[in-house]
Design a protein around this motif. Structure first.
Motif, PDB file in Angstrom:
ATOM      1  N   ALA A  69      65.781 -51.521 -20.078  1.00 51.33           N
ATOM      2  CA  ALA A  69      67.018 -52.306 -20.007  1.00 51.33           C
ATOM      3  C   ALA A  69      67.801 -51.768 -18.803  1.00 51.33           C
ATOM      4  CB  ALA A  69      67.788 -52.221 -21.323  1.00 51.33           C
ATOM      5  N   GLY A 120      60.556 -54.086 -20.121  1.00 54.33           N
ATOM      6  CA  GLY A 120      59.788 -53.475 -19.035  1.00 54.33           C
ATOM      7  C   GLY A 120      60.358 -52.099 -18.763  1.00 54.33           C
ATOM      8  N   LYS A 177      69.401 -48.019  -9.553  1.00 52.24           N
ATOM      9  CA  LYS A 177      68.591 -49.108  -8.972  1.00 52.24           C
ATOM     10  C   LYS A 177      69.547 -50.259  -8.670  1.00 52.24           C
ATOM     11  CE  LYS A 177      64.865 -52.298 -10.363  1.00 52.24           C
ATOM     12  NZ  LYS A 177      63.877 -52.615 -11.404  1.00 52.24           N
TER      13      LYS A 177
END
Ligand SMILES: O=C1O[C@H](COP(=O)(O)O)[C@@H](O)[C@H](O)[C@H]1O
Length: 261
Positions: A168, A160, A192
């Motif tokens: 990754a 994704g 993130k």
């Protein structure tokens, strides 16, 4: 139309909705499972986290439950957050709760990160031990090697992309994307959350026979457009594969790709 990455092609298919995308992803995975189980008795599948896992639920339908040779599947993670395995942020937990616990894959064939490192938040240790685990499975011939390089070669990787173009746990502007010496590396300041993660390095990701990148929703549309314009500031733009690298997009995610790309 395919865009070109060196001599390799980046293919894409745009689906009307997530449902169609998820059906096609299940079919793609089941076909490759049949091919590799027949050819070598194993199917090595690498998962990521994020939205992808909910789209995998298509594989829980009876037609796949009954036809897939689940006992031959071996499951890995392209990246993992270094949190306890029962933590809500764990990619292992996400996949286990949503998919793996509902299919008869032997538990011994599911390769999560080391649970002590996970519990202690030891990203470096988790990366070292995951690399060792991969090498052990290469020695047992469960994971193939890429041509003569000795690099592990997985059969299929389902990936994704975040709205910043990360894949990754390779993030824009972070040095891990340039790492070539190790199979698995780590990050302790991921932009993130959570900050501590391990990730396959780009050479390992790109040695995979088939790489399927699945992206939906408008929030990702700018990043998708940049990838198809070959903007290499985004880690996802570097994605290739040994046999096929294919992007499965819904219409919203594909909406900003310039005409002709
Ligand atoms: O943090 C992560 O994000 C990416 C993208 O996730 P998505 O929710 O935007 O689909 C994911 O592929 C990766 O495995 C995960 O650790």
């Amino acid at each position: 139309m395919a865009s070109v990455l060196g001599e390799k092609e980046r293919k894409k298919i745009v689906f009307p909705s997530k449902n169609e995308l998820s059906e096609a992803m299940a079919k793609y995975t089941a076909n490759l499972s049949a091919k590799f189980c027949k050819e070598r008795g194993y199917f090595t599948l690498v998962l990521s986290g994020g939205d992808l896992i909910s789209w995998l639920s298509e594989l829980l339908k009876p037609v796949y439950q009954e036809s897939i040779e689940w006992s031959k599947w071996h499951i890995f993670w392209v990246d993992e957050r270094v949190v306890p395995l029962d933590h809500k942020d764990s990619n292992y937990k996400l996949a286990f709760d949503g998919f793996l616990s509902k299919v008869p894959i032997p538990i011994a064939n599911i390769y999560a990160i080391d649970q002590d490192c996970a519990a202690l938040g030891d990203a470096k240790g988790a990366a070292l031990l995951y690399e060792k685990c991969i090498k052990r499975l290469v020695n047992r011939n469960i994971i193939r090697t890429y041509k003569s390089s000795g690099f592990p070669q997985f059969d299929l990787q389902l990936l994704g992309m975040g709205p910043d173009g990360h894949m990754a746990s390779l993030f824009p502007g972070h040095y891990q994307i340039k790492e070539k010496a190790n199979l698995v590396t780590y990050i302790t300041d991921s932009p993130k959350p959570p900050p501590k993660r391990i990730t396959f390095t780009l050479p390992v990701i790109n040695c995979t026979s088939y790489n399927l990148m699945a992206v939906c929703d408008e929030a990702q549309a700018d990043a998708v457009a940049k990838v198809f314009e070959d903007n290499f500031d985004l880690p996802s733009t570097w994605l290739t594969a040994d046999v096929e690298a294919i992007w499965f997009l819904d219409q919203a995610a594909a909406s900003k790709i310039p005409k002709g790309h």
